[in-house]
Design a protein around this motif. Structure first.
Motif, mmCIF file in Angstrom:
data_model
loop_
_atom_site.group_PDB
_atom_site.id
_atom_site.type_symbol
_atom_site.label_atom_id
_atom_site.label_comp_id
_atom_site.label_asym_id
_atom_site.label_seq_id
_atom_site.Cartn_x
_atom_site.Cartn_y
_atom_site.Cartn_z
ATOM 1 N N LEU A 168 -46.499 -23.960 4.884
ATOM 2 C CA LEU A 168 -45.601 -23.449 3.693
ATOM 3 C C LEU A 168 -44.514 -24.368 3.645
ATOM 4 C CD1 LEU A 168 -46.231 -19.734 3.230
ATOM 5 C CD2 LEU A 168 -47.421 -21.652 1.834
ATOM 6 N N LEU A 169 -43.582 -24.332 4.692
ATOM 7 C CA LEU A 169 -42.444 -25.200 4.562
ATOM 8 C C LEU A 169 -42.578 -26.859 4.373
ATOM 9 C CD1 LEU A 169 -40.466 -23.389 7.492
ATOM 10 C CD2 LEU A 169 -39.982 -23.426 5.097
ATOM 11 N N GLU A 170 -43.573 -27.261 4.951
ATOM 12 C CA GLU A 170 -44.075 -28.637 4.736
ATOM 13 C C GLU A 170 -44.457 -28.893 3.428
ATOM 14 O OE1 GLU A 170 -46.493 -30.784 7.911
ATOM 15 O OE2 GLU A 170 -46.447 -28.799 8.612
ATOM 16 N N VAL A 171 -45.135 -28.038 2.891
ATOM 17 C CA VAL A 171 -45.736 -28.203 1.372
ATOM 18 C C VAL A 171 -44.397 -28.073 0.549
ATOM 19 C CG1 VAL A 171 -47.186 -27.260 -0.431
ATOM 20 C CG2 VAL A 171 -47.980 -27.653 1.960
ATOM 21 N N VAL A 172 -43.558 -27.137 0.597
ATOM 22 C CA VAL A 172 -42.708 -26.787 -0.352
ATOM 23 C C VAL A 172 -41.754 -28.026 -0.133
ATOM 24 C CG1 VAL A 172 -40.636 -25.469 -0.746
ATOM 25 C CG2 VAL A 172 -42.715 -24.270 -0.418
ATOM 26 N N ILE A 173 -41.323 -28.515 0.913
ATOM 27 C CA ILE A 173 -40.556 -29.596 0.929
ATOM 28 C C ILE A 173 -41.051 -30.847 0.397
ATOM 29 C CG2 ILE A 173 -39.207 -31.024 2.573
ATOM 30 C CD1 ILE A 173 -38.857 -28.588 4.561
ATOM 31 N N ILE A 175 -43.972 -31.547 -1.663
ATOM 32 C CA ILE A 175 -44.577 -31.635 -3.021
ATOM 33 C C ILE A 175 -43.447 -32.182 -4.295
ATOM 34 C CG2 ILE A 175 -45.224 -30.258 -5.055
ATOM 35 C CD1 ILE A 175 -46.971 -28.895 -3.291
ATOM 36 N N PRO A 176 -42.047 -31.613 -3.999
ATOM 37 C CA PRO A 176 -41.256 -32.312 -5.073
ATOM 38 C C PRO A 176 -41.195 -33.899 -4.897
ATOM 39 C CG PRO A 176 -40.346 -30.274 -4.176
ATOM 40 C CD PRO A 176 -41.495 -30.667 -3.417
ATOM 41 N N PHE A 177 -41.199 -34.340 -3.691
ATOM 42 C CA PHE A 177 -41.040 -35.844 -3.683
ATOM 43 C C PHE A 177 -42.335 -36.494 -4.179
ATOM 44 C CE2 PHE A 177 -38.192 -34.324 -0.372
ATOM 45 C CZ PHE A 177 -37.012 -34.953 -0.595
ATOM 46 N N VAL A 178 -43.594 -35.860 -4.046
ATOM 47 C CA VAL A 178 -44.636 -36.590 -4.414
ATOM 48 C C VAL A 178 -44.802 -36.432 -5.788
ATOM 49 C CG1 VAL A 178 -47.168 -36.514 -4.418
ATOM 50 C CG2 VAL A 178 -45.903 -35.899 -1.981
ATOM 51 N N ILE A 179 -44.366 -35.422 -6.449
ATOM 52 C CA ILE A 179 -44.289 -35.319 -7.930
ATOM 53 C C ILE A 179 -43.244 -36.306 -8.519
ATOM 54 C CG2 ILE A 179 -43.714 -33.687 -10.041
ATOM 55 C CD1 ILE A 179 -44.902 -31.546 -8.430
ATOM 56 N N LYS A 180 -42.003 -36.404 -8.016
ATOM 57 C CA LYS A 180 -41.045 -37.425 -8.487
ATOM 58 C C LYS A 180 -41.687 -38.643 -8.546
ATOM 59 C CE LYS A 180 -36.402 -38.673 -7.543
ATOM 60 N NZ LYS A 180 -35.239 -38.442 -6.685
#
Length: 256
Positions: A168-173, A175-180
């Motif tokens: 969960l920590l990996e995904v939360v950190i 995903i914002p970079f991938v979306i950006k």
């Protein structure tokens, strides 16, 4: 019968030649002001999908896992993370190559603004691999129960729960970079701008804002050298294209 040949158009110089019939053919050689889009949107969406699959699989595998397979839920989640990490590494390698090609074609500003985005997810998941390796050692040394049994009397968390928290920590950190990154690439492709090296303010882009009278900016020798290296790489790429076109024109003249 019309024996006139079509005018030959190349990139690089401008001149006038005569064909066999004495007609003049104008050779116009300039770089085409066309846009080179980045074909990495499917790869970015695939990376985003993998980030969603990782925690979903982390919570579903312990529920449906059968211990008769010979592996525990803890080992299964370790294998899942390594597989997702390997696919993300391949996608990162492909995306990095496309960004490098875009830089060679002259899109230096876009490359510099996204140079860290396409590697961030891989770095985050690599850090997750390190955490899971340390967790595996701690589980082996201090947890005497199974993969779904609590390791401590005071903390009601099992080894699998620690893995799920890591996922969960990996995904939360990440995903914002991938979306950006996706937003940047979509805007870049939609803008359809020509390469930076064709801009009217090329001298400003290479020398920096401090070269203009009345404009002050931070002087950075490394930044200037980097931009000059980018320009030299673009010029070398264009010279290669020009050499191929000159060779093609020479063959056409010899055959005529």
């Amino acid at each position: 019968m019309d024996t006139n040949t079509e005018p030959q158009v190349a990139v690089g110089v401008e001149g006038v030649t005569n064909n066999i019939m004495g007609d003049q053919e104008v050779l116009v050689v300039t770089q085409k002001h066309q846009h080179y889009p980045l074909p990495i949107i499917p790869a970015l969406y695939s990376k985003l999908l993998l980030l969603v699959v990782l925690p979903v699989g982390g919570f579903l595998m312990p529920v449906f896992h059968n211990e008769e397979t010979g592996t525990s839920s803890f080992s299964g989640l370790q294998y899942l993370h390594v597989c997702v990490w390997a696919v993300v590494m391949l996608l990162t390698w492909y995306i990095k190559g496309e960004h490098k090609n875009s830089r060679i074609l002259g899109y230096h500003d876009f490359y510099n603004s996204t140079r860290h985005l396409h590697r961030t997810t891989f770095y985050i998941m690599s850090g997750g691999n390190v955490i899971l390796m340390v967790l595996a050692c701690l589980v082996r040394d201090y947890c005497m129960g199974g993969s779904v049994s609590r390791c401590s009397v005071n903390i009601s968390l099992s080894p699998v729960n620690y893995q799920q928290i890591t996922f969960l920590l990996e995904v939360v950190i990440a995903i914002p970079f991938v979306i950006k990154h996706i937003v940047f690439v979509v805007r870049f492709n939609a803008a359809a701008a020509p390469p930076d090296t064709l801009a009217d303010d090329l001298a400003f882009r290479i020398s920096g804002p401090e070269s203009y009278v009345g404009v002050r900016g931070p002087s950075s020798l490394e930044w200037v050298l980097e931009r000059q290296a980018d320009l030299l790489q673009v010029l070398r790429h264009r010279n290669s294209l020009l050499s191929q076109q000159v060779f093609s024109l020479t063959q056409q003249l010899e055959q005529s």
